[in-house]
Design an enzyme around this catalytic site. Sequence first.
Site, PDB file in Angstrom:
ATOM      1  N   SER A  21     -41.681 -18.316  27.728  1.00 37.54           N
ATOM      2  CA  SER A  21     -41.835 -19.278  26.637  1.00 37.54           C
ATOM      3  C   SER A  21     -42.223 -18.552  25.346  1.00 37.54           C
ATOM      4  O   SER A  21     -42.908 -17.528  25.389  1.00 37.54           O
ATOM      5  CB  SER A  21     -42.939 -20.274  27.022  1.00 37.54           C
ATOM      6  OG  SER A  21     -42.798 -21.486  26.346  1.00 37.54           O
ATOM      7  N   PRO A  22     -41.816 -19.080  24.187  1.00 35.13           N
ATOM      8  CA  PRO A  22     -42.221 -18.419  22.936  1.00 35.13           C
ATOM      9  C   PRO A  22     -43.746 -18.413  22.789  1.00 35.13           C
ATOM     10  O   PRO A  22     -44.393 -19.438  23.010  1.00 35.13           O
ATOM     11  CB  PRO A  22     -41.568 -19.274  21.846  1.00 35.13           C
ATOM     12  CG  PRO A  22     -41.167 -20.549  22.495  1.00 35.13           C
ATOM     13  CD  PRO A  22     -40.992 -20.267  23.950  1.00 35.13           C
ATOM     14  N   GLN A 100     -37.234 -17.996  18.473  1.00 31.31           N
ATOM     15  CA  GLN A 100     -37.547 -19.341  17.972  1.00 31.31           C
ATOM     16  C   GLN A 100     -37.711 -19.290  16.450  1.00 31.31           C
ATOM     17  O   GLN A 100     -38.568 -18.564  15.944  1.00 31.31           O
ATOM     18  CB  GLN A 100     -38.831 -19.846  18.621  1.00 31.31           C
ATOM     19  CG  GLN A 100     -39.148 -21.289  18.283  1.00 31.31           C
ATOM     20  CD  GLN A 100     -40.472 -21.746  18.854  1.00 31.31           C
ATOM     21  OE1 GLN A 100     -41.499 -21.103  18.625  1.00 31.31           O
ATOM     22  NE2 GLN A 100     -40.464 -22.842  19.582  1.00 31.31           N
ATOM     23  N   TYR A 181     -45.236 -28.890  13.637  1.00 29.14           N
ATOM     24  CA  TYR A 181     -44.809 -28.035  12.532  1.00 29.14           C
ATOM     25  C   TYR A 181     -43.735 -28.768  11.711  1.00 29.14           C
ATOM     26  O   TYR A 181     -43.413 -29.929  11.980  1.00 29.14           O
ATOM     27  CB  TYR A 181     -44.358 -26.667  13.060  1.00 29.14           C
ATOM     28  CG  TYR A 181     -45.508 -25.950  13.730  1.00 29.14           C
ATOM     29  CD1 TYR A 181     -46.653 -25.624  12.990  1.00 29.14           C
ATOM     30  CD2 TYR A 181     -45.494 -25.656  15.086  1.00 29.14           C
ATOM     31  CE1 TYR A 181     -47.743 -24.995  13.595  1.00 29.14           C
ATOM     32  CE2 TYR A 181     -46.587 -25.029  15.697  1.00 29.14           C
ATOM     33  CZ  TYR A 181     -47.702 -24.704  14.949  1.00 29.14           C
ATOM     34  OH  TYR A 181     -48.784 -24.098  15.539  1.00 29.14           O
ATOM     35  N   LEU A 300     -47.894 -26.032  32.054  1.00 27.58           N
ATOM     36  CA  LEU A 300     -48.649 -26.097  33.301  1.00 27.58           C
ATOM     37  C   LEU A 300     -47.742 -26.013  34.527  1.00 27.58           C
ATOM     38  O   LEU A 300     -47.905 -26.746  35.493  1.00 27.58           O
ATOM     39  CB  LEU A 300     -49.534 -27.346  33.329  1.00 27.58           C
ATOM     40  CG  LEU A 300     -50.629 -27.355  32.238  1.00 27.58           C
ATOM     41  CD1 LEU A 300     -51.381 -28.689  32.225  1.00 27.58           C
ATOM     42  CD2 LEU A 300     -51.615 -26.202  32.448  1.00 27.58           C
TER      43      LEU A 300
HETATM   44  C1  LIG Z   1     -50.652 -17.399  23.037  1.00 31.21           C
HETATM   45  C2  LIG Z   1     -49.705 -18.565  22.910  1.00 31.21           C
HETATM   46  C3  LIG Z   1     -48.823 -18.617  21.841  1.00 31.21           C
HETATM   47  C4  LIG Z   1     -47.913 -19.665  21.727  1.00 31.21           C
HETATM   48  N1  LIG Z   1     -46.974 -19.646  20.730  1.00 31.21           N
HETATM   49  C5  LIG Z   1     -45.979 -20.562  20.717  1.00 31.21           C
HETATM   50  C6  LIG Z   1     -44.882 -20.429  19.838  1.00 31.21           C
HETATM   51  O1  LIG Z   1     -44.739 -19.451  19.108  1.00 31.21           O
HETATM   52  N2  LIG Z   1     -43.947 -21.418  19.836  1.00 31.21           N
HETATM   53  C7  LIG Z   1     -44.037 -22.494  20.685  1.00 31.21           C
HETATM   54  O2  LIG Z   1     -43.164 -23.373  20.644  1.00 31.21           O
HETATM   55  N3  LIG Z   1     -45.036 -22.602  21.568  1.00 31.21           N
HETATM   56  C8  LIG Z   1     -45.984 -21.654  21.624  1.00 31.21           C
HETATM   57  N4  LIG Z   1     -46.955 -21.726  22.580  1.00 31.21           N
HETATM   58  C9  LIG Z   1     -46.871 -22.786  23.608  1.00 31.21           C
HETATM   59  C10 LIG Z   1     -46.151 -22.230  24.849  1.00 31.21           C
HETATM   60  O3  LIG Z   1     -44.841 -21.789  24.558  1.00 31.21           O
HETATM   61  C11 LIG Z   1     -46.110 -23.277  25.959  1.00 31.21           C
HETATM   62  O4  LIG Z   1     -45.306 -24.352  25.561  1.00 31.21           O
HETATM   63  C12 LIG Z   1     -47.492 -23.809  26.342  1.00 31.21           C
HETATM   64  O5  LIG Z   1     -48.446 -22.745  26.395  1.00 31.21           O
HETATM   65  C13 LIG Z   1     -47.466 -24.532  27.685  1.00 31.21           C
HETATM   66  O6  LIG Z   1     -46.978 -23.683  28.700  1.00 31.21           O
HETATM   67  P1  LIG Z   1     -47.971 -22.966  29.756  1.00 31.21           P
HETATM   68  O7  LIG Z   1     -48.737 -24.052  30.447  1.00 31.21           O
HETATM   69  O8  LIG Z   1     -47.047 -22.223  30.702  1.00 31.21           O
HETATM   70  O9  LIG Z   1     -48.858 -22.039  28.985  1.00 31.21           O
HETATM   71  C14 LIG Z   1     -47.898 -20.710  22.689  1.00 31.21           C
HETATM   72  C15 LIG Z   1     -48.813 -20.675  23.751  1.00 31.21           C
HETATM   73  C16 LIG Z   1     -49.694 -19.613  23.876  1.00 31.21           C
HETATM   74  C17 LIG Z   1     -50.618 -19.579  25.064  1.00 31.21           C
END
Ligand SMILES: Cc1cc2nc3c(=O)[nH]c(=O)nc-3n(C[C@H](O)[C@H](O)[C@H](O)COP(=O)(O)O)c2cc1C
Length: 357
Positions: A21-22, A100, A181, A300
């Site tokens: 994921s980004p 992204q 955003y 999650l």
């Molecule tokens: C350190 C960090 C940076 C993130 N930066 C972005 C981002 O640049 N663009 C975005 O759409 N989401 C961003 N997110 C959200 C994640 O891409 C993801 O959607 C969110 O953390 C939920 O997934 P997870 O439960 O696997 O962490 C970020 C999350 C984390 C933890």
Amino acid sequence: MALFDPYTLRGLALANRIVVSPMCQYSADEGRATDWHLAHWAQMLQSGAALLFVEATAVTPEGRITHGCLGLYDDDCARALAGVLARARKLAPAMPVALQLAHAGRKASCAVPWDGGKPLRGPRAWATLAPSGVAFDAGYPVPRALDAARLAVIRDGFADAARRAGDAGIDALEVHMAHGYLLHEFLSPLSNVRGDAYGGTRERRMRFPLEVFDAVRAAFRADRPVGVRVSATDWVDGGWTLDDTIALARELAARGCAFIDVSSAGLSPAQRVDSRPGLHVPFARAIRVETGLATIAVGLITEPAQADAIVANGDADLVALARGLLWNPRWPWHAAQALGGAVGVPPQYRRGVPRGR
Ligand SMILES: Cc1cc2nc3c(=O)[nH]c(=O)nc-3n(C[C@H](O)[C@H](O)[C@H](O)COP(=O)(O)O)c2cc1C
């Protein structure tokens, strides 16, 4: 086992269904990728996932969330991205890389998270831009409402950044319309109170995000996918909803969108998020069923069996992990072992794989 089945995303071959994921790293130097990105991207390219998303990358300087955000708003940024990415790719098995494209709107001009993440004050702050002069929260500045000339600059910024990304070797693009955003701010009636052609009805609120999508799609290689990350709901009464998201996805499908990356929230501090494992999976399923578009489920997703079931049930075509991959960058290796799949392990590390897999 479905998680390790190959997949083709609009002509782009993916080895399995796991996506990085980004994730903003807040480690750029005036928008330019640094050695931190080299280490981070190389690590993620070694992870065994099928596709790496480079973090939210600003299309104009004021579209950065922080001074540490990556940009593609000039040729210096593009040269840095191309150079660092080429070096990272030499350190890992081949994996496609997506990026992204983003503008932070009224949530720009903040400190990096480890400095508190709050809106900057003083000489390092800059004026934020948004559809309407509505602040995100108490303590946030009132943004400037965008006029037609500035809308054109931002739309062109997305297109120019898309072109630079293609030239830098990026294989796929995602337009960031989520997390409160700029483009999400246009979509939601809570942040868009414009009286012109870009505000009012849902169709009008979707207009600028759709214009941006068209500009990005036209500026990027026709044989490579362009998708969109959405917040499927604001989790606020009177805000953007799943029905709205499905309407947006239908419009995007008609414009050649390759996938919808399904997240939620970020628009309003009044949100009440139902945080449970795989919270966005039902949204991803609904969008996939209603529009026929490929979907990425994120949020999650932490267990191999959970990720496998999402793909096997047809809830989503791909699963994205963020925090789970920071914690355990070899999550896909371990998932492959647990589920009986296979990932590309660099030859230098193969002796570490139990039972010679
Ligand atoms: C350190 C960090 C940076 C993130 N930066 C972005 C981002 O640049 N663009 C975005 O759409 N989401 C961003 N997110 C959200 C994640 O891409 C993801 O959607 C969110 O953390 C939920 O997934 P997870 O439960 O696997 O962490 C970020 C999350 C984390 C933890």
